[in-house]
Design a protein around this motif. Structure first.
Motif, PDB file in Angstrom:
ATOM      1  N   THR A   1     -16.002  19.900  -5.877  1.00 10.72           N
ATOM      2  CA  THR A   1     -15.552  18.503  -5.996  1.00 10.72           C
ATOM      3  C   THR A   1     -15.078  17.969  -4.645  1.00 10.72           C
ATOM      4  OG1 THR A   1     -13.366  19.263  -6.685  1.00 10.72           O
ATOM      5  CG2 THR A   1     -14.948  18.733  -8.425  1.00 10.72           C
ATOM      6  N   GLU A   2     -14.553  18.856  -3.810  1.00 10.57           N
ATOM      7  CA  GLU A   2     -14.082  18.440  -2.482  1.00 10.57           C
ATOM      8  C   GLU A   2     -15.223  18.019  -1.553  1.00 10.57           C
ATOM      9  OE1 GLU A   2     -11.126  20.807  -4.501  1.00 10.57           O
ATOM     10  OE2 GLU A   2     -13.209  21.269  -4.003  1.00 10.57           O
ATOM     11  N   ASP A   3     -16.452  18.292  -1.939  1.00 12.37           N
ATOM     12  CA  ASP A   3     -17.609  17.879  -1.143  1.00 12.37           C
ATOM     13  C   ASP A   3     -18.006  16.432  -1.406  1.00 12.37           C
ATOM     14  OD1 ASP A   3     -18.914  21.146  -1.754  1.00 12.37           O
ATOM     15  OD2 ASP A   3     -17.956  20.433   0.095  1.00 12.37           O
ATOM     16  N   THR A   4     -17.359  15.799  -2.359  1.00 11.58           N
ATOM     17  CA  THR A   4     -17.657  14.406  -2.663  1.00 11.58           C
ATOM     18  C   THR A   4     -17.362  13.529  -1.448  1.00 11.58           C
ATOM     19  OG1 THR A   4     -17.248  14.646  -5.022  1.00 11.58           O
ATOM     20  CG2 THR A   4     -17.006  12.436  -4.087  1.00 11.58           C
TER      21      THR A   4
ATOM     22  N   ASN B   1     -25.487  24.028  -1.317  1.00 12.05           N
ATOM     23  CA  ASN B   1     -25.390  24.818  -2.536  1.00 12.05           C
ATOM     24  C   ASN B   1     -23.926  25.051  -2.907  1.00 12.05           C
ATOM     25  OD1 ASN B   1     -28.274  25.187  -2.449  1.00 12.05           O
ATOM     26  ND2 ASN B   1     -27.958  26.814  -0.946  1.00 12.05           N
ATOM     27  N   SER B   2     -23.727  25.506  -4.108  1.00 10.49           N
ATOM     28  CA  SER B   2     -22.364  25.804  -4.595  1.00 10.49           C
ATOM     29  C   SER B   2     -21.419  24.646  -4.299  1.00 10.49           C
ATOM     30  CB  SER B   2     -21.851  27.092  -3.942  1.00 10.49           C
ATOM     31  OG  SER B   2     -22.701  28.174  -4.219  1.00 10.49           O
ATOM     32  N   LEU B   3     -21.857  23.462  -4.640  1.00  5.81           N
ATOM     33  CA  LEU B   3     -21.063  22.281  -4.327  1.00  5.81           C
ATOM     34  C   LEU B   3     -19.745  22.262  -5.096  1.00  5.81           C
ATOM     35  CD1 LEU B   3     -23.952  19.714  -4.113  1.00  5.81           C
ATOM     36  CD2 LEU B   3     -22.319  20.201  -2.290  1.00  5.81           C
TER      37      LEU B   3
ATOM     38  N   THR C   1     -25.550   8.295   2.434  1.00  3.36           N
ATOM     39  CA  THR C   1     -25.934   8.496   1.041  1.00  3.36           C
ATOM     40  C   THR C   1     -24.760   9.148   0.315  1.00  3.36           C
ATOM     41  OG1 THR C   1     -27.636   9.475  -0.407  1.00  3.36           O
ATOM     42  CG2 THR C   1     -27.021  10.765   1.518  1.00  3.36           C
ATOM     43  N   GLN C   2     -24.482   8.642  -0.869  1.00  2.00           N
ATOM     44  CA  GLN C   2     -23.303   9.102  -1.613  1.00  2.00           C
ATOM     45  C   GLN C   2     -23.603  10.418  -2.328  1.00  2.00           C
ATOM     46  OE1 GLN C   2     -20.065   7.658  -2.000  1.00  2.00           O
ATOM     47  NE2 GLN C   2     -19.633   9.597  -3.034  1.00  2.00           N
ATOM     48  N   VAL C   3     -22.701  11.363  -2.159  1.00  2.00           N
ATOM     49  CA  VAL C   3     -22.740  12.623  -2.908  1.00  2.00           C
ATOM     50  C   VAL C   3     -21.469  12.697  -3.735  1.00  2.00           C
ATOM     51  CG1 VAL C   3     -22.668  15.132  -2.756  1.00  2.00           C
ATOM     52  CG2 VAL C   3     -24.174  13.833  -1.231  1.00  2.00           C
ATOM     53  N   THR C   4     -21.633  12.825  -5.031  1.00  2.00           N
ATOM     54  CA  THR C   4     -20.495  12.942  -5.937  1.00  2.00           C
ATOM     55  C   THR C   4     -20.627  14.229  -6.721  1.00  2.00           C
ATOM     56  OG1 THR C   4     -20.340  10.531  -6.141  1.00  2.00           O
ATOM     57  CG2 THR C   4     -19.191  11.864  -7.792  1.00  2.00           C
ATOM     58  N   VAL C   5     -19.605  15.058  -6.620  1.00  3.83           N
ATOM     59  CA  VAL C   5     -19.588  16.343  -7.323  1.00  3.83           C
ATOM     60  C   VAL C   5     -18.530  16.261  -8.413  1.00  3.83           C
ATOM     61  CG1 VAL C   5     -19.409  18.835  -7.113  1.00  3.83           C
ATOM     62  CG2 VAL C   5     -20.260  17.484  -5.180  1.00  3.83           C
ATOM     63  N   SER C   6     -18.936  16.431  -9.639  1.00  6.80           N
ATOM     64  CA  SER C   6     -18.003  16.337 -10.760  1.00  6.80           C
ATOM     65  C   SER C   6     -17.700  17.731 -11.302  1.00  6.80           C
ATOM     66  CB  SER C   6     -18.577  15.454 -11.855  1.00  6.80           C
ATOM     67  OG  SER C   6     -19.733  16.041 -12.403  1.00  6.80           O
ATOM     68  N   SER C   7     -16.500  17.848 -11.866  1.00  6.14           N
ATOM     69  CA  SER C   7     -16.076  19.153 -12.401  1.00  6.14           C
ATOM     70  C   SER C   7     -16.463  19.297 -13.861  1.00  6.14           C
ATOM     71  CB  SER C   7     -14.566  19.302 -12.248  1.00  6.14           C
ATOM     72  OG  SER C   7     -13.911  18.257 -12.919  1.00  6.14           O
TER      73      SER C   7
ATOM     74  N   LEU D   1     -25.293  12.403  -8.095  1.00  6.79           N
ATOM     75  CA  LEU D   1     -24.221  13.019  -8.884  1.00  6.79           C
ATOM     76  C   LEU D   1     -24.663  14.412  -9.311  1.00  6.79           C
ATOM     77  CD1 LEU D   1     -21.539  12.834 -10.475  1.00  6.79           C
ATOM     78  CD2 LEU D   1     -22.860  11.797 -12.336  1.00  6.79           C
ATOM     79  N   VAL D   2     -23.800  15.380  -9.061  1.00  9.31           N
ATOM     80  CA  VAL D   2     -24.138  16.766  -9.404  1.00  9.31           C
ATOM     81  C   VAL D   2     -22.890  17.458  -9.926  1.00  9.31           C
ATOM     82  CG1 VAL D   2     -23.680  17.592  -7.050  1.00  9.31           C
ATOM     83  CG2 VAL D   2     -25.274  18.844  -8.523  1.00  9.31           C
ATOM     84  N   LEU D   3     -23.070  18.402 -10.799  1.00 11.92           N
ATOM     85  CA  LEU D   3     -21.951  19.178 -11.307  1.00 11.92           C
ATOM     86  C   LEU D   3     -21.504  20.205 -10.270  1.00 11.92           C
ATOM     87  CD1 LEU D   3     -23.097  19.871 -14.975  1.00 11.92           C
ATOM     88  CD2 LEU D   3     -21.299  18.302 -14.244  1.00 11.92           C
ATOM     89  N   ALA D   4     -20.239  20.542 -10.325  1.00 14.60           N
ATOM     90  CA  ALA D   4     -19.722  21.580  -9.432  1.00 14.60           C
ATOM     91  C   ALA D   4     -20.536  22.858  -9.613  1.00 14.60           C
ATOM     92  CB  ALA D   4     -18.253  21.832  -9.726  1.00 14.60           C
ATOM     93  N   GLY D   5     -20.855  23.477  -8.496  1.00  8.91           N
ATOM     94  CA  GLY D   5     -21.711  24.661  -8.510  1.00  8.91           C
ATOM     95  C   GLY D   5     -23.179  24.353  -8.306  1.00  8.91           C
ATOM     96  N   GLY D   6     -23.523  23.073  -8.362  1.00 10.67           N
ATOM     97  CA  GLY D   6     -24.916  22.677  -8.210  1.00 10.67           C
ATOM     98  C   GLY D   6     -25.333  22.528  -6.767  1.00 10.67           C
ATOM     99  N   SER D   7     -26.556  22.048  -6.593  1.00 14.24           N
ATOM    100  CA  SER D   7     -27.147  21.926  -5.259  1.00 14.24           C
ATOM    101  C   SER D   7     -27.752  20.545  -5.069  1.00 14.24           C
ATOM    102  CB  SER D   7     -28.252  22.977  -5.069  1.00 14.24           C
ATOM    103  OG  SER D   7     -27.746  24.281  -5.194  1.00 14.24           O
ATOM    104  N   LEU D   8     -27.834  20.154  -3.805  1.00 23.81           N
ATOM    105  CA  LEU D   8     -28.524  18.928  -3.423  1.00 23.81           C
ATOM    106  C   LEU D   8     -29.194  19.164  -2.085  1.00 23.81           C
ATOM    107  CD1 LEU D   8     -26.052  15.949  -4.135  1.00 23.81           C
ATOM    108  CD2 LEU D   8     -28.258  16.351  -5.242  1.00 23.81           C
TER     109      LEU D   8
END
Length: 115
Positions: free
Chosen positions: A87-90, A83-85, A109-115, A11-18
């Motif tokens: 919400t649509e990248d979820t 980078n610059s994740l 692997t699950q990627v969840t981008v929250s706003s 789980l990462v905030l929008a704008g974050g990286s994984l």
């Protein structure tokens, strides 16, 4: 037995990286291509990025400039830096390998981008 094992989602905030990792059971050079796909609920699976045995890379338009696919030959691992994740990248991100005409998939692997 060919295995592709993904890790690094979360789980990462929008704008974050994984950085996602795909560990292969054999040499990376035994695959013609190794790539990352993603599948969001209700949507078709789509290519995110891939790298050929020769090192040529390709990216989906939606990920160009925001992601980098790379390889660690010694570790038999392919990475996807995102980078610059948004919400649509979820989605569930899956590693895919093509070897001798056969496609192999990891479990994802699950990627969840929250706003």
């Amino acid at each position: 037995q060919v295995q592709l094992v993904e890790s690094g989602g979360g789980l990462v905030l929008a704008g974050g990286s994984l950085r996602l990792s795909c560990a292969t059971s054999g040499s990376i050079f035994s695959f013609n291509y190794i790539g990352w796909y993603r599948q969001a609920p209700g949507k078709q699976r789509e290519l995110v990025a891939r790298v050929s045995i020769g090192g040529t890379t390709a990216y989906a338009d939606s990920m160009k400039g925001r992601s980098t696919i790379s390889r660690d030959i010694a570790k038999n691992t392919v990475y996807l830096q995102m980078n610059s994740l948004e919400t649509e990248d979820t989605a569930v991100y899956l590693c895919n390998g093509l070897r001798n005409g056969y496609e192999y998939w990891g479990r994802g692997t699950q990627v969840t981008v929250s706003s």
